[in-house]
Write a protein that holds these residues in place. Structure first.
Motif, short mmCIF file in Angstrom:
data_model
loop_
_atom_site.label_atom_id
_atom_site.label_comp_id
_atom_site.label_asym_id
_atom_site.label_seq_id
_atom_site.Cartn_x
_atom_site.Cartn_y
_atom_site.Cartn_z
N LYS A 167 -6.40 -14.54 16.79
CA LYS A 167 -7.35 -15.46 16.15
C LYS A 167 -6.96 -16.89 16.47
N ARG A 169 -8.02 -21.06 16.32
CA ARG A 169 -8.89 -22.13 15.83
C ARG A 169 -9.52 -22.83 17.03
N GLN A 172 -15.42 -27.26 16.02
CA GLN A 172 -16.66 -26.75 15.45
C GLN A 172 -17.81 -26.91 16.46
N VAL A 177 -16.51 -21.56 20.70
CA VAL A 177 -16.45 -20.22 20.10
C VAL A 177 -16.73 -19.17 21.17
N ASP A 181 -14.30 -16.18 22.70
CA ASP A 181 -14.79 -14.80 22.62
C ASP A 181 -14.85 -14.17 24.01
N ASN A 186 -10.46 -13.94 19.18
CA ASN A 186 -11.38 -14.22 18.08
C ASN A 186 -11.35 -15.71 17.74
N THR A 188 -12.12 -19.02 15.56
CA THR A 188 -12.30 -19.43 14.17
C THR A 188 -12.50 -20.94 14.11
N MET A 190 -12.69 -24.50 12.62
CA MET A 190 -12.20 -25.12 11.39
C MET A 190 -11.80 -26.56 11.68
N SER A 198 -3.01 -23.06 8.25
CA SER A 198 -3.66 -21.79 8.59
C SER A 198 -2.79 -20.96 9.52
N ILE A 204 -4.86 -17.81 10.86
CA ILE A 204 -5.11 -17.75 12.30
C ILE A 204 -3.77 -17.57 13.00
#
Length: 326
Positions: A167, A169, A172, A177, A181, A186, A188, A190, A198, A204
């Motif tokens: 995972k 970060r 945004q 993202v 992927d 994964n 995340t 933030m 985190s 994460i």
């Protein structure tokens, strides 16, 4: 009352006097999420010196560093409304607002930092800056964001397979993202300020960023593996609220633009010095640096990302022109 501020750059020492806000007729509020002393913060402070000199101390800039005015997504909205006058922001958070910013944000779009400079300092960069005006912002200049690489708390990453299930970060931005992927990890999204805790608490496994951010944020304390895959060389941008800009005379507007441009080489010199110092500090701390990595599978995995985001003739033309820039 004045405060002496000295900037040490690779090209030499640039020294100047920053007038206190009370000594100026108009003080422009500028936001940055990075800490005091960071190259982008120092560059806007230098811009403030140049602007004060050019306007006979009518216009000054006060830089609110360390996310004092909020994280980037929040400060963008405040800048659009004129609550904040100036803002140094990563291009990522603009990707969902201004489509042209997606192109310099694409993974592996730039062959090197030097290639990025050539593109963003030329007509393509000017074209992208001009796109901000339709969104209540004035694009002033591009700063360096270095090359971004993955770091994590779990294991060395030497291949795409090592990313599977981890995972990370990301800023945004839908584009980032999808990039993570596509690599099998994964994503995340933030705010930057939440990353340390985190990773520390296992929310994460890691994040991705450049040497100075990895070091200045303290993320190297909780993420002991740094893989130099350099998937992104995304410039950062200095913008001004159009509402604030429109209040200025034509001469003052020109002074703002010239002071912003003058701050770019200062930022780059400071950045080069900071990168070296940050890398040395991280290595000294015992972080495992992974450099033996085949980027070819990473680059090939980005084909669907390009297909998703480079959808119009205008964007396809930007990609073609960037790739053709020598």
């Amino acid at each position: 009352m004045t405060t002496l501020k000295t900037y040490t750059a690779a090209a030499g020492i640039l020294a100047g006097t920053v007038l206190s806000a009370s000594a100026c007729e108009v003080t422009l509020r500028s936001s940055d999420t990075h800490p005091d002393g960071y190259p982008t913060v120092a560059a806007v402070q230098y811009m403030g010196e140049e602007l004060a000199k050019a306007t006979d101390n009518k216009l000054c800039i006060e830089v609110f560093h360390s996310a004092q005015l909020g994280e980037e997504k929040d400060t963008i909205e405040q800048t659009q409304f004129g609550v904040i006058d100036l803002n140094r922001v990563s291009l990522g958070p603009f990707n969902n607002i201004i489509e042209e910013t997606k192109i310099p944000s694409l993974p592996y779009i730039f062959r090197s930092v030097e290639h990025m400079h050539k593109v963003m300092d030329g007509p393509i960069g000017e074209e992208i800056l001009a796109a901000f005006e339709a969104h209540d912002l004035v694009g002033l200049a591009f700063y360096d964001g270095g090359s971004r690489s993955f770091y994590n708390s779990q294991k060395p990453i030497t291949s795409m397979g090592d990313l599977s299930g981890l995972k990370f970060r990301v800023m945004q931005s839908d584009l980032f993202v999808d990039m993570v992927d596509a690599l099998g990890a994964n994503a995340t999204p933030m705010p930057y300020g939440e990353v340390y805790s985190s990773i520390q608490t296992g929310v994460i496994d890691g994040a991705e960023n450049n040497w100075p951010s990895f070091e200045s944020s303290g993320h190297y304390e909780v993420a002991g593996y740094y893989t130099l895959d350099q998937h992104l060389i995304v410039p950062e941008v200095l913008v001004m609220s159009k509402a604030s800009y429109d209040k200025l005379s034509a001469e003052e507007q020109q002074a703002v633009r010239e002071a912003a441009r003058a701050s770019v080489p200062v930022m780059r010199d400071l950045w080069a010095e900071r990168e070296k110092a940050s890398e040395a500090k991280v290595r000294e701390a015992g972080v495992e640096i992974i450099t033996d990595i085949d980027k070819t599978p990473f680059i090939e995995a980005m084909v669907p990302v390009y297909e998703k985001y480079v959808t119009t003739d205008k964007l396809k033309d930007l990609v073609t022109r960037i790739q053709a820039t020598e």
